[in-house]
Design a protein around this motif. Sequence first.
Motif, PDB file in Angstrom:
ATOM      1  N   GLU A 152       0.817  -1.221   0.000  1.00 39.76           N
ATOM      2  CA  GLU A 152       0.000   0.000   0.000  1.00 39.76           C
ATOM      3  C   GLU A 152       0.852   1.273   0.000  1.00 39.76           C
ATOM      4  OE1 GLU A 152      -2.654  -0.288   3.300  1.00 39.76           O
ATOM      5  OE2 GLU A 152      -3.860  -1.884   2.371  1.00 39.76           O
ATOM      6  N   PRO A 153       1.746   1.428  -0.970  1.00 39.21           N
ATOM      7  CA  PRO A 153       2.539   2.664  -1.025  1.00 39.21           C
ATOM      8  C   PRO A 153       1.697   3.828  -1.502  1.00 39.21           C
ATOM      9  CG  PRO A 153       2.965   1.338  -2.970  1.00 39.21           C
ATOM     10  CD  PRO A 153       2.052   0.521  -2.086  1.00 39.21           C
ATOM     11  N   SER A 154       2.106   5.022  -1.106  1.00 36.97           N
ATOM     12  CA  SER A 154       1.464   6.216  -1.650  1.00 36.97           C
ATOM     13  C   SER A 154       1.891   6.384  -3.110  1.00 36.97           C
ATOM     14  CB  SER A 154       1.870   7.447  -0.838  1.00 36.97           C
ATOM     15  OG  SER A 154       3.259   7.701  -0.983  1.00 36.97           O
ATOM     16  N   SER A 155       1.263   7.316  -3.812  1.00 39.36           N
ATOM     17  CA  SER A 155       1.614   7.531  -5.214  1.00 39.36           C
ATOM     18  C   SER A 155       3.072   7.972  -5.344  1.00 39.36           C
ATOM     19  CB  SER A 155       0.685   8.583  -5.834  1.00 39.36           C
ATOM     20  OG  SER A 155       0.771   9.819  -5.127  1.00 39.36           O
ATOM     21  N   VAL A 156       3.522   8.801  -4.404  1.00 40.15           N
ATOM     22  CA  VAL A 156       4.923   9.245  -4.442  1.00 40.15           C
ATOM     23  C   VAL A 156       5.863   8.081  -4.166  1.00 40.15           C
ATOM     24  CG1 VAL A 156       6.625  10.758  -3.353  1.00 40.15           C
ATOM     25  CG2 VAL A 156       4.318  11.602  -3.794  1.00 40.15           C
ATOM     26  N   GLN A 157       5.525   7.252  -3.175  1.00 37.85           N
ATOM     27  CA  GLN A 157       6.363   6.089  -2.868  1.00 37.85           C
ATOM     28  C   GLN A 157       6.405   5.110  -4.039  1.00 37.85           C
ATOM     29  OE1 GLN A 157       4.377   4.814   0.760  1.00 37.85           O
ATOM     30  NE2 GLN A 157       6.078   5.571   2.032  1.00 37.85           N
ATOM     31  N   GLN A 158       5.299   4.938  -4.737  1.00 31.95           N
ATOM     32  CA  GLN A 158       5.288   4.035  -5.884  1.00 31.95           C
ATOM     33  C   GLN A 158       6.234   4.528  -6.977  1.00 31.95           C
ATOM     34  OE1 GLN A 158       1.462   2.527  -7.177  1.00 31.95           O
ATOM     35  NE2 GLN A 158       2.091   2.644  -9.321  1.00 31.95           N
ATOM     36  N   VAL A 172      17.579  -9.944  -1.811  1.00 34.54           N
ATOM     37  CA  VAL A 172      16.871 -10.622  -0.727  1.00 34.54           C
ATOM     38  C   VAL A 172      16.056  -9.617   0.078  1.00 34.54           C
ATOM     39  CG1 VAL A 172      17.156 -11.951   1.391  1.00 34.54           C
ATOM     40  CG2 VAL A 172      18.568 -12.478  -0.613  1.00 34.54           C
ATOM     41  N   LEU A 173      16.646  -8.472   0.395  1.00 30.25           N
ATOM     42  CA  LEU A 173      15.918  -7.440   1.141  1.00 30.25           C
ATOM     43  C   LEU A 173      14.692  -6.966   0.369  1.00 30.25           C
ATOM     44  CD1 LEU A 173      18.880  -5.263   2.502  1.00 30.25           C
ATOM     45  CD2 LEU A 173      17.465  -6.893   3.774  1.00 30.25           C
ATOM     46  N   ALA A 174      14.834  -6.791  -0.944  1.00 38.37           N
ATOM     47  CA  ALA A 174      13.692  -6.354  -1.745  1.00 38.37           C
ATOM     48  C   ALA A 174      12.623  -7.430  -1.810  1.00 38.37           C
ATOM     49  CB  ALA A 174      14.165  -5.987  -3.151  1.00 38.37           C
ATOM     50  N   HIS A 201       8.761  -5.596   3.793  1.00 38.73           N
ATOM     51  CA  HIS A 201       7.437  -5.578   4.419  1.00 38.73           C
ATOM     52  C   HIS A 201       6.838  -4.181   4.477  1.00 38.73           C
ATOM     53  CE1 HIS A 201       9.499  -3.981   7.944  1.00 38.73           C
ATOM     54  NE2 HIS A 201      10.337  -5.001   7.880  1.00 38.73           N
ATOM     55  N   SER A 202       7.509  -3.218   3.858  1.00 37.16           N
ATOM     56  CA  SER A 202       6.983  -1.860   3.794  1.00 37.16           C
ATOM     57  C   SER A 202       7.513  -1.182   2.539  1.00 37.16           C
ATOM     58  CB  SER A 202       7.389  -1.044   5.032  1.00 37.16           C
ATOM     59  OG  SER A 202       8.800  -0.829   5.046  1.00 37.16           O
ATOM     60  N   ALA A 203       6.834  -0.128   2.129  1.00 41.42           N
ATOM     61  CA  ALA A 203       7.274   0.613   0.949  1.00 41.42           C
ATOM     62  C   ALA A 203       8.644   1.243   1.176  1.00 41.42           C
ATOM     63  CB  ALA A 203       6.246   1.692   0.603  1.00 41.42           C
ATOM     64  N   GLU A 204       8.871   1.739   2.392  1.00 40.40           N
ATOM     65  CA  GLU A 204      10.164   2.363   2.687  1.00 40.40           C
ATOM     66  C   GLU A 204      11.299   1.352   2.577  1.00 40.40           C
ATOM     67  OE1 GLU A 204       6.907   4.641   4.649  1.00 40.40           O
ATOM     68  OE2 GLU A 204       7.485   2.520   4.566  1.00 40.40           O
ATOM     69  N   GLY A 220       7.717 -10.900  -4.534  1.00 42.42           N
ATOM     70  CA  GLY A 220       9.125 -10.855  -4.166  1.00 42.42           C
ATOM     71  C   GLY A 220       9.993 -11.809  -4.967  1.00 42.42           C
ATOM     72  N   SER A 221       9.375 -12.780  -5.635  1.00 44.95           N
ATOM     73  CA  SER A 221      10.164 -13.744  -6.410  1.00 44.95           C
ATOM     74  C   SER A 221      10.898 -13.088  -7.575  1.00 44.95           C
ATOM     75  CB  SER A 221       9.251 -14.853  -6.930  1.00 44.95           C
ATOM     76  OG  SER A 221       8.252 -14.329  -7.803  1.00 44.95           O
ATOM     77  N   VAL A 222      10.398 -11.954  -8.066  1.00 40.67           N
ATOM     78  CA  VAL A 222      11.072 -11.305  -9.200  1.00 40.67           C
ATOM     79  C   VAL A 222      12.436 -10.754  -8.781  1.00 40.67           C
ATOM     80  CG1 VAL A 222       8.860 -10.747 -10.258  1.00 40.67           C
ATOM     81  CG2 VAL A 222       9.994  -9.029  -8.841  1.00 40.67           C
ATOM     82  N   PHE A 223      12.622 -10.548  -7.492  1.00 41.57           N
ATOM     83  CA  PHE A 223      13.929 -10.097  -6.999  1.00 41.57           C
ATOM     84  C   PHE A 223      14.826 -11.267  -6.608  1.00 41.57           C
ATOM     85  CE2 PHE A 223      11.099  -6.489  -5.961  1.00 41.57           C
ATOM     86  CZ  PHE A 223      11.748  -5.499  -6.674  1.00 41.57           C
ATOM     87  N   LEU A 224      14.239 -12.309  -6.036  1.00 39.04           N
ATOM     88  CA  LEU A 224      15.038 -13.418  -5.516  1.00 39.04           C
ATOM     89  C   LEU A 224      15.743 -14.214  -6.608  1.00 39.04           C
ATOM     90  CD1 LEU A 224      12.785 -14.792  -2.636  1.00 39.04           C
ATOM     91  CD2 LEU A 224      14.703 -13.200  -2.511  1.00 39.04           C
ATOM     92  N   ILE A 225      15.281 -14.108  -7.857  1.00 41.25           N
ATOM     93  CA  ILE A 225      15.971 -14.830  -8.932  1.00 41.25           C
ATOM     94  C   ILE A 225      17.396 -14.326  -9.127  1.00 41.25           C
ATOM     95  CG2 ILE A 225      13.868 -15.443 -10.185  1.00 41.25           C
ATOM     96  CD1 ILE A 225      14.387 -13.064 -12.015  1.00 41.25           C
ATOM     97  N   ASN A 226      17.705 -13.131  -8.619  1.00 42.93           N
ATOM     98  CA  ASN A 226      19.068 -12.603  -8.744  1.00 42.93           C
ATOM     99  C   ASN A 226      20.066 -13.327  -7.848  1.00 42.93           C
ATOM    100  OD1 ASN A 226      18.092 -10.577 -10.459  1.00 42.93           O
ATOM    101  ND2 ASN A 226      17.706  -9.180  -8.767  1.00 42.93           N
ATOM    102  N   THR A 227      19.597 -13.802  -6.704  1.00 43.79           N
ATOM    103  CA  THR A 227      20.517 -14.265  -5.668  1.00 43.79           C
ATOM    104  C   THR A 227      21.347 -15.485  -6.067  1.00 43.79           C
ATOM    105  OG1 THR A 227      18.992 -13.365  -4.014  1.00 43.79           O
ATOM    106  CG2 THR A 227      20.669 -14.897  -3.246  1.00 43.79           C
TER     107      THR A 227
END
Length: 587
Positions: free
Chosen positions: A49-55, A98-100, A104-107, A173-180
């Motif tokens: 649920e990010p704000s428009s700016v966070q997105q 992995v962090l991405a 668990h938050s937009a930040e 999150g799987s789109v990021f974990l393929i890098n590891t």
Amino acid sequence: MTFTAYTPKPLAGRREWTALAVLLLPCLLVSMDVSVLYFAVPFLTAQLEPSSVQQLWILDVYGFVLAGLLITMGALGDRIGRRRLLLSGAALFGLASVLAGYAHSAEMLIAARALLGVGGATLMPSTLALIRNLFHDAKQRGKAVAIWSAAMMGGIAVGPVLSGMLLEHFWWGSVFLINTPAMVLLLVCGPLMLPEFRNPAAGRFDVPGSLLSLLAMLPLVYAVKEIARDGFAVRPVIALAVGLLAAVAFVHRQRTARHPMLDLELLRHRGFSVSVLMNMLAMFAVVGCAVFFTQYLQTVRGMSPLVAALWNLLPTIAVGGMAAVATALAQRMDRAYVIGLGFAVAAAGFVWLSWLEPGSALWYVLVASSVYASGLVMVMSLGNELAIGVAPPERAGSASAVLESGTELGGALGMAILGSIGSATYRGHMDDALPAGLPAGAVEAAHETLAGAAAVAGELPGRAGEALLTAARAAFTDGMQTAVLAAAGVMVCAAVLAVALLRGLRTAEGSANDGGGKGETGDAQGAGGAVVAAGAGGSMVGAGPGAAVGSGAAVGGGSVAGGGSAVGAMESAGPVGETGRRSREGA
């Protein structure tokens, strides 16, 4: 009269080619990370649920950080060692992935994407600089850079498809974990297969210069993207002014520093500076038109993002052989004419696209896209290899960073300028197409973007909604026609510039292409080899490795065939500027 004997460069063996395979891992994944996120945005938005700016920051922070740190990381690799920087960046990239993936938050996701940008900035200049140090023979180097660039292009094209497939079966999150796993493999194989290279005469790292380069690139890229999105608002204009002032200060710092990050003498060599310009113009067209191409497939033709990405693979596959065509032509004629031909072919493809209609056959769109992409692959393949031939070996990292920075800026400018042209045309056509009685918010949404018009049309009853959507699709196609005609004009100007500025640029073998016989060479005192003669028998200028990055940016969930495979054979030579001396014995 005394002549210095020409000494052939040592040929790479199995170990060097195996090392190249190791270097392809970070290239493939960094290029995939450009495009892999777009399909995941709806899923992560629902959960975080990010704000428009966070997105917007989730989407853009990776590119901002990457562009801002390229020059810094290229210069750092020249000093601490390119393998060390590559492996450090791989570890950071894997950790940030992995962090991405488990954010668990937009930040937290924004911070992880920023770390991915830092890691990407270390990987890109390091890989190409190591390729230059591994392959000393010009023809082998051309093949190696061709493979490297193909990995870049393939990653950008495959990214959206792989993302869509993963999201059908796993969480976002799987789109990021393929890098590891790939980064772990690089960390294991890299120390065993990759040699270390550094510049022993680089001196202390220029911290003020690094900060100025960051202060220049970040506001410039931010301003260009924001102007493309929202027009000339106060904030992006201020950012543009800050970036330009910082760029001026950076140039002054590099002229006066005892150990500069960037050898400005390199930019004075027309082979390198023109190559940077040609790549920038090519990327201007690729990224600027990718925005329209993907929206046309998805919103005008009604394809799902995954289906659009799959169709987008076809132009990428179709242009795969154009690098070989370019290098074959460059061995028989002046490469300036081949680069000019590539721009002319791209211009023809854009003119073809200018006749596109909302109901045009799909093959028409794909063939036209393949034509312009083929021309740009020709341009970037030869331009990249030419850049490799004019930078000093010890400055390979910073030289590759400059070329990559040019492509990043060219892509941002293409999105801003061509996007603005298309948007202005769209709004002009929509002025008379909106039905009376719509609420003010609906009028504004439909007037601004095709996606907004589609949303408004879905809320209108019966034929009114259908009529609005038809008018909006026609207006968008008209805007696309105008934008690609503008791109065609830029390509024609680029063709003229390429011929005028690169004609007669000679290698040591004595010809403007790479097929001529041996010519008279000077003795290169320092790291290097053959000497490049600028012009018809002009001054002897040392050359060495440059950099090449060719990547089409995937915008809006798709990708076009951008990026080039660098082929051709510009023989390496000694350093430019203060890093080496030239002596020439003659009558």
